[in-house]
Design a protein around this motif. Sequence first.
Motif, PDB file in Angstrom:
ATOM      1  N   THR A 365       0.860  -1.113  -0.037  1.00  0.00           N
ATOM      2  CA  THR A 365      -0.104   0.044  -0.088  1.00  0.00           C
ATOM      3  C   THR A 365       0.897   1.415  -0.055  1.00  0.00           C
ATOM      4  OG1 THR A 365      -1.809  -1.177   1.117  1.00  0.00           O
ATOM      5  CG2 THR A 365      -1.892   1.193   1.109  1.00  0.00           C
ATOM      6  N   ASN A 391     -11.214   1.770  -6.108  1.00  0.00           N
ATOM      7  CA  ASN A 391     -10.381   1.190  -5.125  1.00  0.00           C
ATOM      8  C   ASN A 391     -11.579   0.075  -4.637  1.00  0.00           C
ATOM      9  OD1 ASN A 391      -9.420   0.156  -2.529  1.00  0.00           O
ATOM     10  ND2 ASN A 391      -8.065   2.111  -2.554  1.00  0.00           N
ATOM     11  N   CYS A 392     -11.218  -1.053  -4.671  1.00  0.00           N
ATOM     12  CA  CYS A 392     -12.077  -2.204  -4.366  1.00  0.00           C
ATOM     13  C   CYS A 392     -12.230  -2.417  -2.793  1.00  0.00           C
ATOM     14  CB  CYS A 392     -11.838  -3.517  -5.024  1.00  0.00           C
ATOM     15  SG  CYS A 392     -11.953  -3.439  -6.832  1.00  0.00           S
ATOM     16  N   ALA A 393     -11.283  -1.960  -2.019  1.00  0.00           N
ATOM     17  CA  ALA A 393     -11.288  -2.027  -0.760  1.00  0.00           C
ATOM     18  C   ALA A 393     -11.667  -0.892   0.020  1.00  0.00           C
ATOM     19  CB  ALA A 393      -9.606  -2.225  -0.132  1.00  0.00           C
ATOM     20  N   ASP A 435      -8.019  -0.746  -8.312  1.00  0.00           N
ATOM     21  CA  ASP A 435      -7.029  -1.033  -7.274  1.00  0.00           C
ATOM     22  C   ASP A 435      -7.435  -1.877  -6.138  1.00  0.00           C
ATOM     23  OD1 ASP A 435      -4.799  -0.670  -5.826  1.00  0.00           O
ATOM     24  OD2 ASP A 435      -5.181   1.490  -5.202  1.00  0.00           O
ATOM     25  N   GLU A 436      -6.571  -2.602  -5.683  1.00  0.00           N
ATOM     26  CA  GLU A 436      -7.099  -3.667  -4.560  1.00  0.00           C
ATOM     27  C   GLU A 436      -7.747  -4.525  -5.094  1.00  0.00           C
ATOM     28  OE1 GLU A 436      -5.002  -3.948  -2.249  1.00  0.00           O
ATOM     29  OE2 GLU A 436      -4.253  -1.969  -1.930  1.00  0.00           O
ATOM     30  N   ASP A 439      -9.425  -7.524  -3.119  1.00  0.00           N
ATOM     31  CA  ASP A 439     -10.652  -7.336  -2.366  1.00  0.00           C
ATOM     32  C   ASP A 439     -11.867  -7.317  -3.068  1.00  0.00           C
ATOM     33  OD1 ASP A 439      -9.469  -6.160   0.496  1.00  0.00           O
ATOM     34  OD2 ASP A 439      -7.913  -5.682  -1.137  1.00  0.00           O
ATOM     35  N   THR A 476      -3.048  -4.644  -6.658  1.00  0.00           N
ATOM     36  CA  THR A 476      -3.089  -5.262  -5.166  1.00  0.00           C
ATOM     37  C   THR A 476      -1.784  -5.582  -4.407  1.00  0.00           C
ATOM     38  OG1 THR A 476      -4.115  -7.157  -4.397  1.00  0.00           O
ATOM     39  CG2 THR A 476      -2.800  -7.823  -6.253  1.00  0.00           C
ATOM     40  N   HIS A 477      -2.179  -5.577  -3.135  1.00  0.00           N
ATOM     41  CA  HIS A 477      -1.055  -5.825  -2.360  1.00  0.00           C
ATOM     42  C   HIS A 477      -0.993  -7.245  -1.984  1.00  0.00           C
ATOM     43  CE1 HIS A 477      -4.304  -5.210   0.730  1.00  0.00           C
ATOM     44  NE2 HIS A 477      -3.309  -5.594   1.299  1.00  0.00           N
ATOM     45  N   ARG A 478      -2.150  -8.092  -2.321  1.00  0.00           N
ATOM     46  CA  ARG A 478      -2.210  -9.400  -1.896  1.00  0.00           C
ATOM     47  C   ARG A 478      -1.645 -10.332  -2.717  1.00  0.00           C
ATOM     48  NH1 ARG A 478      -5.989  -9.610   2.174  1.00  0.00           N
ATOM     49  NH2 ARG A 478      -7.792  -7.927   2.353  1.00  0.00           N
TER      50      ARG A 478
END
Length: 667
Positions: A365, A391-393, A435-436, A439, A476-478
């Motif tokens: 992030t 931003n999906c999160a 983004d993300e 999530d 994503t950061h996942r």
Amino acid sequence: MTQRPASPASIGRPDVIAQAHARSVEIGLRASETPDFHPLRQPVLRELVERNQSLYTHALPVMETLHAQIVDTQSMVLLTDSHGVILHSLGDSDFIEKANRVALCPGVSWAEADRGTNAIGTALVDGQPTVVHGGEHFLHANRILTCSCAPIADPFGRTIGALDVSGDTRGFHKHTLALVRMSAQMIENHLFSNQFADSIRVHFHARAEFIGTLFEGLAAFAPDGRFLSANRSALFQFGQPLADLQRQPIDALFGIAFAKLLQQITRAPGESIELTLPSGVRVVARGEYATPRYVAPAENRASSSREFGSGAAQLAFTAAQQRGEPVPLATLETLDTGDAHMAAVLRRVAKLRGRDIPLLVLGKTGTGKEWLARAIHHDSPRRGAPFVALNCAALPDTLIEAELFGYEDGAFTGAKKRGSVGKIVQADGGTLFLDEIGDMPLAQQVRLMRVLQERTVVPLGGTRAIPVDLRVICATHRNLREMIEAGTFREDLYYRINGLVVTLPALRERSDLAALVTRILALQPDGERLPRRVSAAVLERFAQCRWPGNLRQMANVLRTASIMAEGAEQIELDDLPEDFLQDCVDVAGGEVVRLPVTVAAVERRDGGDARLAGVATQSPARMEDWQARLIAQTLARLGGNVSAAARELGLARNTVYRYLRRTGAAH
């Protein structure tokens, strides 16, 4: 009622707490009551969020920025509606469990009638920013909390919600309320600009350097000269309530005929003019009226502030938006600031120029994933079409579908009568940045997969498929491969979005720290007397930082430090935010070195002791000795009172106790 000792938060304001407690007793609450653990059901909460969509949309990016400033302090940021029901929360993982024990979560009401004296409920009753600390809470169960809350008003002065930071009592800091107040005012200014986007707006302040900042006054007028509204800062400068201002012509408010003001605005947009307030105070002002500049499409304007990235990108966009200038553009060339890892990423994505191959950007992030996506868009043949981000999160699962795919008239209770165009249709011809993506709920992953395959989208409640032509960039950061194994991410979607995968380095891994600092400072508003460089000592301290928030954190730190150093040639150690210093690592011992007070303050306290003058450049071992000596001196002066010493030094009590154990002075 048992008399409690005054806390740091209540000094000078005991009447507010006493009156709130009296109201709690009068309502019939009992201090020993157990908090309600039954939040609103998801469909009801979804409808509540939809009814507060404008507030929710404009608050999200501000909440993210505020959370980045208080991260790792065992606290959380909360947004409520006008009745005190929590709409959204962002929190440290180590505090969320404790917050859940007192029902501090979305869908729960924290109105005084339900929770007694608490910062959210009491601030909404009083209409003023409020701190409620520890034992000041009416319910015993809530006395583990320290809370700072500010009401949020709409562009016409009506309270529509509240912004709150709640945390562990041990993490109380006297500056938290100031951060919350400024963040609430930022939300109000965003709402104001959105409400009057097509009106004549006057930005003004008695000091020219405050134009374009959070503290400028904003006044809006209709094309025929009728006064419409003013923001909180403008009301303060006018010295009159909104109702009185709405009865006055513009020449009484600014000492100039409306026709002449409009002529000056249209003839030289953006140029400063001098106006006179009813009090006789002369102010510097800048006007704007339908100036041609890049804005989000009409359907998307309400969420445009969320669509600009983190770190340098967010700072650049905010500064440009406040000045009414075009949004600064990023290119792959401008993102190359000398780091070898970043340069390799840029070379790889440059090879895709002109080709609509899906791109998946990985990284922690705040590493600048959206900034990279914008640069790719700008360097592509699609640059003249929209860049749309989601931003999906940042949205509840129940709202992602409506935001992404849109909805027809009547698809939701209380929704806009003409429905809403989703992000996918808004991005037609251009670039959609998700983004993300990790999530995104599974149900929406299935629908997105269908859109990518068929290149058409059917809005919720609709039957007609709308063709779309767009490029998709995801981030994503996942670890998506692990999510596929766990069954939480669809494998077919994964292979649709990862035509090319690149990973952005964390800030602490980059070798271009000095160049990034220079680039971020160069993006600050020209009208402000803010420094454009940092001292060697500050750069050395930056090199010791863990930077858990990456570029976003650096941008926030530099922005705050710039304001502290306003008028100086460069940013010094004294100007850095105190809470930032907890992320500076002692490279020798592997522990955090937190300088609790400024060097200047230490020198004043110790009578200018020359031995402390060079503390900023001392080795880690000597730095630890200096810190220990400062703690010892403070404890001695305060009679060994650990809590008082920790508050004065800006340290956690555990840090002071750790020092006592190390020196054998613990008892």
